[in-house]
Design an enzyme around this catalytic site. Structure first.
Site, PDB file in Angstrom:
ATOM      1  N   ASP A  42       0.834  -1.203   0.000  1.00 36.73           N
ATOM      2  CA  ASP A  42       0.000   0.000   0.000  1.00 36.73           C
ATOM      3  C   ASP A  42       0.873   1.260   0.000  1.00 36.73           C
ATOM      4  O   ASP A  42       0.355   2.383  -0.023  1.00 36.73           O
ATOM      5  CB  ASP A  42      -1.026  -0.006   1.147  1.00 36.73           C
ATOM      6  CG  ASP A  42      -0.401  -0.029   2.522  1.00 36.73           C
ATOM      7  OD1 ASP A  42       0.836  -0.057   2.628  1.00 36.73           O
ATOM      8  OD2 ASP A  42      -1.169  -0.006   3.516  1.00 36.73           O
ATOM      9  N   SER A  43       2.214   1.072  -0.036  1.00 39.16           N
ATOM     10  CA  SER A  43       3.118   2.184  -0.357  1.00 39.16           C
ATOM     11  C   SER A  43       2.755   2.747  -1.731  1.00 39.16           C
ATOM     12  O   SER A  43       3.161   3.868  -2.080  1.00 39.16           O
ATOM     13  CB  SER A  43       4.576   1.710  -0.336  1.00 39.16           C
ATOM     14  OG  SER A  43       4.716   0.499  -1.054  1.00 39.16           O
ATOM     15  N   ASP A  81      -1.327  -6.295  -0.361  1.00 40.87           N
ATOM     16  CA  ASP A  81      -1.314  -5.632   0.952  1.00 40.87           C
ATOM     17  C   ASP A  81      -2.738  -5.161   1.260  1.00 40.87           C
ATOM     18  O   ASP A  81      -3.286  -4.333   0.519  1.00 40.87           O
ATOM     19  CB  ASP A  81      -0.366  -4.431   0.842  1.00 40.87           C
ATOM     20  CG  ASP A  81       0.235  -4.024   2.160  1.00 40.87           C
ATOM     21  OD1 ASP A  81      -0.102  -4.642   3.183  1.00 40.87           O
ATOM     22  OD2 ASP A  81       1.061  -3.082   2.145  1.00 40.87           O
ATOM     23  N   LYS A 109      -1.143  -9.466   2.961  1.00 42.92           N
ATOM     24  CA  LYS A 109      -0.377  -8.990   4.117  1.00 42.92           C
ATOM     25  C   LYS A 109      -1.297  -8.169   5.017  1.00 42.92           C
ATOM     26  O   LYS A 109      -2.099  -7.368   4.528  1.00 42.92           O
ATOM     27  CB  LYS A 109       0.824  -8.144   3.663  1.00 42.92           C
ATOM     28  CG  LYS A 109       1.629  -7.607   4.847  1.00 42.92           C
ATOM     29  CD  LYS A 109       2.994  -7.087   4.435  1.00 42.92           C
ATOM     30  CE  LYS A 109       2.982  -5.724   3.818  1.00 42.92           C
ATOM     31  NZ  LYS A 109       2.468  -4.657   4.685  1.00 42.92           N
ATOM     32  N   GLU A 111      -1.263  -5.731   8.534  1.00 45.35           N
ATOM     33  CA  GLU A 111      -0.439  -4.996   9.508  1.00 45.35           C
ATOM     34  C   GLU A 111      -0.920  -5.236  10.935  1.00 45.35           C
ATOM     35  O   GLU A 111      -2.112  -5.107  11.220  1.00 45.35           O
ATOM     36  CB  GLU A 111      -0.502  -3.488   9.223  1.00 45.35           C
ATOM     37  CG  GLU A 111       0.449  -3.048   8.140  1.00 45.35           C
ATOM     38  CD  GLU A 111       0.568  -1.535   8.000  1.00 45.35           C
ATOM     39  OE1 GLU A 111       0.233  -0.788   8.936  1.00 45.35           O
ATOM     40  OE2 GLU A 111       0.997  -1.110   6.914  1.00 45.35           O
ATOM     41  N   GLU A 173       9.371  -4.156  10.280  1.00 47.35           N
ATOM     42  CA  GLU A 173       9.691  -2.830   9.721  1.00 47.35           C
ATOM     43  C   GLU A 173      10.284  -1.915  10.783  1.00 47.35           C
ATOM     44  O   GLU A 173       9.688  -1.716  11.853  1.00 47.35           O
ATOM     45  CB  GLU A 173       8.429  -2.197   9.102  1.00 47.35           C
ATOM     46  CG  GLU A 173       8.740  -0.819   8.501  1.00 47.35           C
ATOM     47  CD  GLU A 173       7.700  -0.287   7.532  1.00 47.35           C
ATOM     48  OE1 GLU A 173       6.726  -0.989   7.213  1.00 47.35           O
ATOM     49  OE2 GLU A 173       7.879   0.874   7.090  1.00 47.35           O
TER      50      GLU A 173
END
Ligand code: KIV
Length: 257
Positions: A42-43, A81, A109, A111, A173
């Protein structure tokens, strides 16, 4: 699924290489070079869509980019993501994760320590990559996490909790490398670090950062393996000059009837 099991088997044996991609051509290059995983991160929000952070990214945008990345990758498993607000409830998470698989992802993915959601996805046969440490979807600031003992212990506990749910890998991260070593040694899932030092089972970078597409160097952990900003700027400046002074198109680049 088999290919994601291969990722698990690499733990402690061979480093895992993951890079992000957001479009067809980049996915094709990564696939041809041969890496272990492509993450449609999602960057995307910051490096492609021009948002200030990842919080504005929608599920529709993620699905669109995952679909086009999947078209470019023949052999490399793709991880979608899950963007913020796409997994607030178990039902929502299942619906959205299934959509990622439908557009060509092999796993998703998530978070943070979302144990209920992760458990439901894994129980439904959806491979999950965890993500611990700095969590951009909820972070108030982009700083190193786990520096003090309490925060380090929380991150360690989160990693071991999601590991027990059978995530197939865990992104770490922006944490000190001794903490990522402690986690890597303690969990059965391979760890994939970004700003997490040398001891992880693998490494990931945002492709735009490592190719130097932005003028700014980015965080300390980013190594720029190319300076595409300079290369592209030079190429466009030359094209502009040649069109203005009549050097392009020349005979070689013109059809002759
Ligand atoms: O969105 C992303 O690119 C990521 C990586 C930083 C791991 O989550």
């Amino acid at each position: 699924m088999d290919r994601l099991n291969e990722i698990r088997r690499k733990k402690g044996k061979k480093k895992i290489i993951m890079l992000t991609a957001y479009d067809y051509q980049m996915a094709k290059i990564l696939d041809e070079v041969g890496i272990d995983l492509i993450l449609v991160g999602d960057s995307l929000g910051m490096v492609v869509l021009g948002y200030p952070d990842t919080r504005s990214v929608t599920i529709q945008e993620m699905l669109h980019h995952t679909r086009i990345v999947a078209k470019g990758s023949e052999n490399t498993p793709i991880i979608g993501d899950m963007p913020i607000n796409s997994y607030n409830t178990v039902e929502e998470a299942l619906t959205n994760a299934k959509q990622f698989l439908e557009v060509g992802a092999h796993g998703v993915k998530i978070e943070g320590n979302k144990t209920e959601v992760i458990k439901a996805l894994v129980d439904n046969g959806i491979p999950v990559m965890g993500h611990i440490g700095l969590l951009p979807q909820t972070a108030q600031s982009y700083r190193l996490r786990g520096r003090d003992a309490d925060e380090a212990q929380r991150i360690f506990d989160d990693a071991t909790k999601i590991d027990k749910l059978n995530v197939f890998s865990i992104v770490l991260e922006c944490i000190p490398e001794l903490l990522s070593k402690r986690i890597t040694d303690a969990v059965k899932a391979p760890t994939i670090g970004i700003g997490a030092g040398r001891y992880c089972d693998g490494q990931v970078l945002v492709i735009n950062d490592m190719l130097g597409l932005d003028k700014n160097a980015g965080p300390k952990y980013v190594k720029r393996y190319a300076n595409l900003n300079e290369t592209i700027t030079k190429a466009i400046t030359k094209f502009k000059e040649e069109v203005l002074n009549g050097d392009y198109p020349d005979r070689e680049h013109t059809y002759h009837g």
